[in-house]
Design a protein around this motif. Sequence first.
Motif, PDB file in Angstrom:
ATOM      1  N   THR A  14       0.906  -1.169   0.124  1.00  9.44           N
ATOM      2  CA  THR A  14      -0.180   0.041   0.069  1.00  9.44           C
ATOM      3  C   THR A  14       0.947   1.166   0.056  1.00  9.44           C
ATOM      4  O   THR A  14       2.262   1.228   0.142  1.00  9.44           O
ATOM      5  CB  THR A  14      -0.928   0.042   1.300  1.00  9.44           C
ATOM      6  OG1 THR A  14      -0.149  -0.429   2.425  1.00  9.44           O
ATOM      7  CG2 THR A  14      -2.055  -0.984   0.937  1.00  9.44           C
ATOM      8  N   ASP A  15       0.118   2.358  -0.040  1.00  9.24           N
ATOM      9  CA  ASP A  15       0.701   3.583  -0.362  1.00  9.24           C
ATOM     10  C   ASP A  15       0.583   4.535   0.825  1.00  9.24           C
ATOM     11  O   ASP A  15      -0.708   4.959   1.089  1.00  9.24           O
ATOM     12  CB  ASP A  15       0.331   4.376  -1.462  1.00  9.24           C
ATOM     13  CG  ASP A  15       1.130   5.378  -2.076  1.00  9.24           C
ATOM     14  OD1 ASP A  15       2.072   5.931  -1.033  1.00  9.24           O
ATOM     15  OD2 ASP A  15       1.326   5.626  -3.221  1.00  9.24           O
ATOM     16  N   ASP A  16       1.701   4.776   1.710  1.00  9.42           N
ATOM     17  CA  ASP A  16       1.520   5.549   2.836  1.00  9.42           C
ATOM     18  C   ASP A  16       0.558   5.207   4.224  1.00  9.42           C
ATOM     19  O   ASP A  16      -0.049   5.811   4.904  1.00  9.42           O
ATOM     20  CB  ASP A  16       0.799   7.048   2.638  1.00  9.42           C
ATOM     21  CG  ASP A  16       1.841   7.697   1.750  1.00  9.42           C
ATOM     22  OD1 ASP A  16       2.918   7.093   1.148  1.00  9.42           O
ATOM     23  OD2 ASP A  16       1.340   8.950   0.930  1.00  9.42           O
ATOM     24  N   HIS A  17       0.812   3.694   4.102  1.00 11.72           N
ATOM     25  CA  HIS A  17       0.229   3.114   5.300  1.00 11.72           C
ATOM     26  C   HIS A  17       0.901   3.010   6.474  1.00 11.72           C
ATOM     27  O   HIS A  17       1.720   2.402   6.739  1.00 11.72           O
ATOM     28  CB  HIS A  17      -0.705   1.758   5.032  1.00 11.72           C
ATOM     29  CG  HIS A  17      -1.314   1.162   5.933  1.00 11.72           C
ATOM     30  ND1 HIS A  17      -2.041  -0.125   5.887  1.00 11.72           N
ATOM     31  CD2 HIS A  17      -1.969   1.627   7.157  1.00 11.72           C
ATOM     32  CE1 HIS A  17      -2.662  -0.272   7.058  1.00 11.72           C
ATOM     33  NE2 HIS A  17      -2.734   0.692   7.770  1.00 11.72           N
ATOM     34  N   LEU A  54      10.001   7.937   0.426  1.00 14.68           N
ATOM     35  CA  LEU A  54       8.953   8.528  -0.355  1.00 14.68           C
ATOM     36  C   LEU A  54       8.482   7.444  -1.423  1.00 14.68           C
ATOM     37  O   LEU A  54       9.400   6.358  -1.589  1.00 14.68           O
ATOM     38  CB  LEU A  54       9.867   9.468  -1.209  1.00 14.68           C
ATOM     39  CG  LEU A  54       9.347  10.491  -2.107  1.00 14.68           C
ATOM     40  CD1 LEU A  54       8.334  11.427  -1.255  1.00 14.68           C
ATOM     41  CD2 LEU A  54      10.395  11.589  -2.642  1.00 14.68           C
ATOM     42  N   CYS A  55       7.507   7.651  -2.081  1.00 13.55           N
ATOM     43  CA  CYS A  55       6.877   6.527  -2.782  1.00 13.55           C
ATOM     44  C   CYS A  55       7.671   5.845  -3.967  1.00 13.55           C
ATOM     45  O   CYS A  55       8.054   4.736  -3.962  1.00 13.55           O
ATOM     46  CB  CYS A  55       5.607   7.178  -3.761  1.00 13.55           C
ATOM     47  SG  CYS A  55       4.414   7.622  -2.464  1.00 13.55           S
ATOM     48  N   THR A  56       8.275   6.817  -4.687  1.00 13.44           N
ATOM     49  CA  THR A  56       8.947   6.217  -6.112  1.00 13.44           C
ATOM     50  C   THR A  56      10.244   5.657  -5.637  1.00 13.44           C
ATOM     51  O   THR A  56      10.467   4.228  -6.255  1.00 13.44           O
ATOM     52  CB  THR A  56       9.141   7.322  -7.157  1.00 13.44           C
ATOM     53  OG1 THR A  56       7.677   7.976  -7.337  1.00 13.44           O
ATOM     54  CG2 THR A  56       9.632   6.917  -8.400  1.00 13.44           C
ATOM     55  N   SER A 285       4.061  -1.398   3.300  1.00 19.06           N
ATOM     56  CA  SER A 285       3.551  -0.018   2.806  1.00 19.06           C
ATOM     57  C   SER A 285       4.829   0.571   2.254  1.00 19.06           C
ATOM     58  O   SER A 285       5.864   0.074   2.878  1.00 19.06           O
ATOM     59  CB  SER A 285       2.920   0.752   3.888  1.00 19.06           C
ATOM     60  OG  SER A 285       3.053   2.072   3.385  1.00 19.06           O
ATOM     61  N   ASP A 286       4.978   1.399   1.223  1.00 17.02           N
ATOM     62  CA  ASP A 286       6.089   1.947   0.645  1.00 17.02           C
ATOM     63  C   ASP A 286       6.913   2.769   1.775  1.00 17.02           C
ATOM     64  O   ASP A 286       8.082   2.906   1.619  1.00 17.02           O
ATOM     65  CB  ASP A 286       5.881   2.564  -0.389  1.00 17.02           C
ATOM     66  CG  ASP A 286       4.840   3.712  -0.607  1.00 17.02           C
ATOM     67  OD1 ASP A 286       4.456   3.886   0.521  1.00 17.02           O
ATOM     68  OD2 ASP A 286       4.642   4.227  -1.616  1.00 17.02           O
ATOM     69  N   GLN A 287       6.322   3.059   2.774  1.00 16.97           N
ATOM     70  CA  GLN A 287       6.895   3.701   3.751  1.00 16.97           C
ATOM     71  C   GLN A 287       5.698   4.141   4.989  1.00 16.97           C
ATOM     72  O   GLN A 287       4.777   3.838   4.719  1.00 16.97           O
ATOM     73  CB  GLN A 287       7.749   5.064   3.348  1.00 16.97           C
ATOM     74  CG  GLN A 287       6.941   6.370   3.450  1.00 16.97           C
ATOM     75  CD  GLN A 287       6.116   6.582   2.049  1.00 16.97           C
ATOM     76  OE1 GLN A 287       6.343   6.356   1.113  1.00 16.97           O
ATOM     77  NE2 GLN A 287       4.826   6.755   2.465  1.00 16.97           N
ATOM     78  N   GLY A 288       6.339   4.731   6.030  1.00 17.26           N
ATOM     79  CA  GLY A 288       5.351   4.988   7.185  1.00 17.26           C
ATOM     80  C   GLY A 288       4.600   6.525   6.788  1.00 17.26           C
ATOM     81  O   GLY A 288       4.759   6.761   5.622  1.00 17.26           O
ATOM     82  N   ASP A 298       1.785  13.264   6.413  1.00 15.45           N
ATOM     83  CA  ASP A 298       2.792  12.971   5.202  1.00 15.45           C
ATOM     84  C   ASP A 298       4.160  12.165   5.700  1.00 15.45           C
ATOM     85  O   ASP A 298       3.815  11.375   6.820  1.00 15.45           O
ATOM     86  CB  ASP A 298       3.422  14.245   4.657  1.00 15.45           C
ATOM     87  CG  ASP A 298       3.752  14.118   3.244  1.00 15.45           C
ATOM     88  OD1 ASP A 298       3.010  13.799   2.264  1.00 15.45           O
ATOM     89  OD2 ASP A 298       4.980  14.021   2.867  1.00 15.45           O
ATOM     90  N   LYS A 299       5.115  12.255   5.335  1.00 16.84           N
ATOM     91  CA  LYS A 299       6.296  11.355   5.645  1.00 16.84           C
ATOM     92  C   LYS A 299       7.711  12.035   5.443  1.00 16.84           C
ATOM     93  O   LYS A 299       7.905  13.041   5.995  1.00 16.84           O
ATOM     94  CB  LYS A 299       6.074  10.082   4.677  1.00 16.84           C
ATOM     95  CG  LYS A 299       6.143  10.732   2.885  1.00 16.84           C
ATOM     96  CD  LYS A 299       4.879   9.961   2.479  1.00 16.84           C
ATOM     97  CE  LYS A 299       4.750  10.489   0.880  1.00 16.84           C
ATOM     98  NZ  LYS A 299       3.479  10.434   0.044  1.00 16.84           N
ATOM     99  N   ARG A 300       8.729  11.520   4.509  1.00 14.21           N
ATOM    100  CA  ARG A 300       9.866  12.225   3.935  1.00 14.21           C
ATOM    101  C   ARG A 300      10.963  12.236   5.193  1.00 14.21           C
ATOM    102  O   ARG A 300      12.024  11.873   4.985  1.00 14.21           O
ATOM    103  CB  ARG A 300       9.575  13.598   3.635  1.00 14.21           C
ATOM    104  CG  ARG A 300       8.631  13.688   2.230  1.00 14.21           C
ATOM    105  CD  ARG A 300       8.111  15.071   2.206  1.00 14.21           C
ATOM    106  NE  ARG A 300       6.935  14.936   1.197  1.00 14.21           N
ATOM    107  CZ  ARG A 300       6.969  14.743  -0.137  1.00 14.21           C
ATOM    108  NH1 ARG A 300       7.957  15.061  -0.694  1.00 14.21           N
ATOM    109  NH2 ARG A 300       5.788  14.463  -0.779  1.00 14.21           N
TER     110      ARG A 300
END
Length: 475
Positions: A14-17, A54-56, A285-288, A298-300
């Motif tokens: 998933t994305d950002d879970h 970050l997603c990509t 997930s691609d990150q937290g 957000d994240k980063r």
Amino acid sequence: MSTRRRPNFVFVLTDDHASNAIGCYGSAVNATPGIDAIAAAGVRFDRALVENALCTPSRAAILTGTYSHTSSVTTLATHLTNDHETFITSLKAAGYRTAMFGKWHLGHGDRHDPVGFDHWEVLPDQGEYFDPEFYTADGPVRHEGYVTDVITERALAWMADQGDEPYCVLVWHKAPHRPWEPHPRHANLFTDPIPLPPTFYDDYDGRGTPAHHATMRIADYLTDVDLKEDPPAELGYDERARWKYQRYMQDYLRCVAAVDESVHALTDAVRDRGHADDTVTIYASDQGFYLGEHGWFDKRFMYEESLRMPLVLSYPARVPAGQQTAMLTSNVDIAQTILEFAGVDAPPGMQGASLVPMITSPDPEPVRDAHYYRFYEHDDHMHHVWAHYGIRTDRYKLIYYYADGMGLPNTGNMSYPPEWELFDLENDPHELRSVHLDRAYADIRDELTLRLWDLQHELGDTAHPRQTAPEGRTR
Ligand SMILES: [Ca+2]
């Protein structure tokens, strides 16, 4: 010789879970029985860290088993070229059937379309929540419905068509990515007040400039598109912040509810075909993500909430059930783990480690004693997080913001000296007080600084050439 059949792989990403919105990680805000069941049947990784939140870049790291500086996928604008070896190309070469459904976000066109897949249907860039279009090898196709459901249905249909050859299917959801648009069937969920995290009112005292400089505060930076309705006019600043948190979390958690249903449907299908024992099921997930911790969305940042990815895995034939591990693992380890389970040699350029011994041995050893992180998108126009790199060990985290000499557009093009932060995660688990200038930590600081340079050298990163996010490329 083992006569065990080669496992199937069902890999849900998933994305950002955030882990803080997953039941088995101790969520105080929701329940995720589908995801929890994977952990109960296998292993929950408690320190699965990303090398770039970050997603990509994280997707590239997962597929290629390499760090961002090696894949050259460092930002949202740098896409994966299809000459890279991935765990998919290795599985396909070894006779696996392979498919990909959902969010790719690694570029499109001849140089960037998914390779190594017998079949692929991917969202253009971020994709849409409703009636999404997909790119396929035969051109674009639009499907009616809710994106999480459509991705699941497409994957289930492909899985049902597979014969006796082992397969690997990637079910990579868009959800719960911004702008958090849930299905109407979940509109009645999370209407009671959602508890605030303990650091919601964080004022960033005790940290360097970057935490103050970032524009990710729920109170100030969620947009009309994110919130979908205006706060009541009579609310004061703090009340409005709490109202926005509630609105944000409602939609975020409703999107997660659909994801958990997807996981249920996929694991049910595997079980109904009698493949449960011989299937490696992965949820990650691609990150937290920040769910109000430090007042943010957000994240980063390299802080724990975004650094840590949820990662649970089951494979009943080989992985004992009910495990939790706090050993340091990384998103670059996933590719080699999958390949070892498949009995396929990893390409020599992969930079992670197989986690198979860690989760199949009665006496497991760590695969690393330190994790390397680097975030390249410097001061993008929506989030304003500074580029940084750092090292995390079991107990400490050292971060270096390498903004030296860089123009910072929203501060009058001033340059800043680099800044450091050091956290003692045992004494300060919420990372509220950097001890970088604390004399009591001088030896630790010096030791970690050397270890950081060494690790950078070992991994082949040449440190900080300037990287900036182009305007309009912010997620
Ligand atoms: Ca993401």
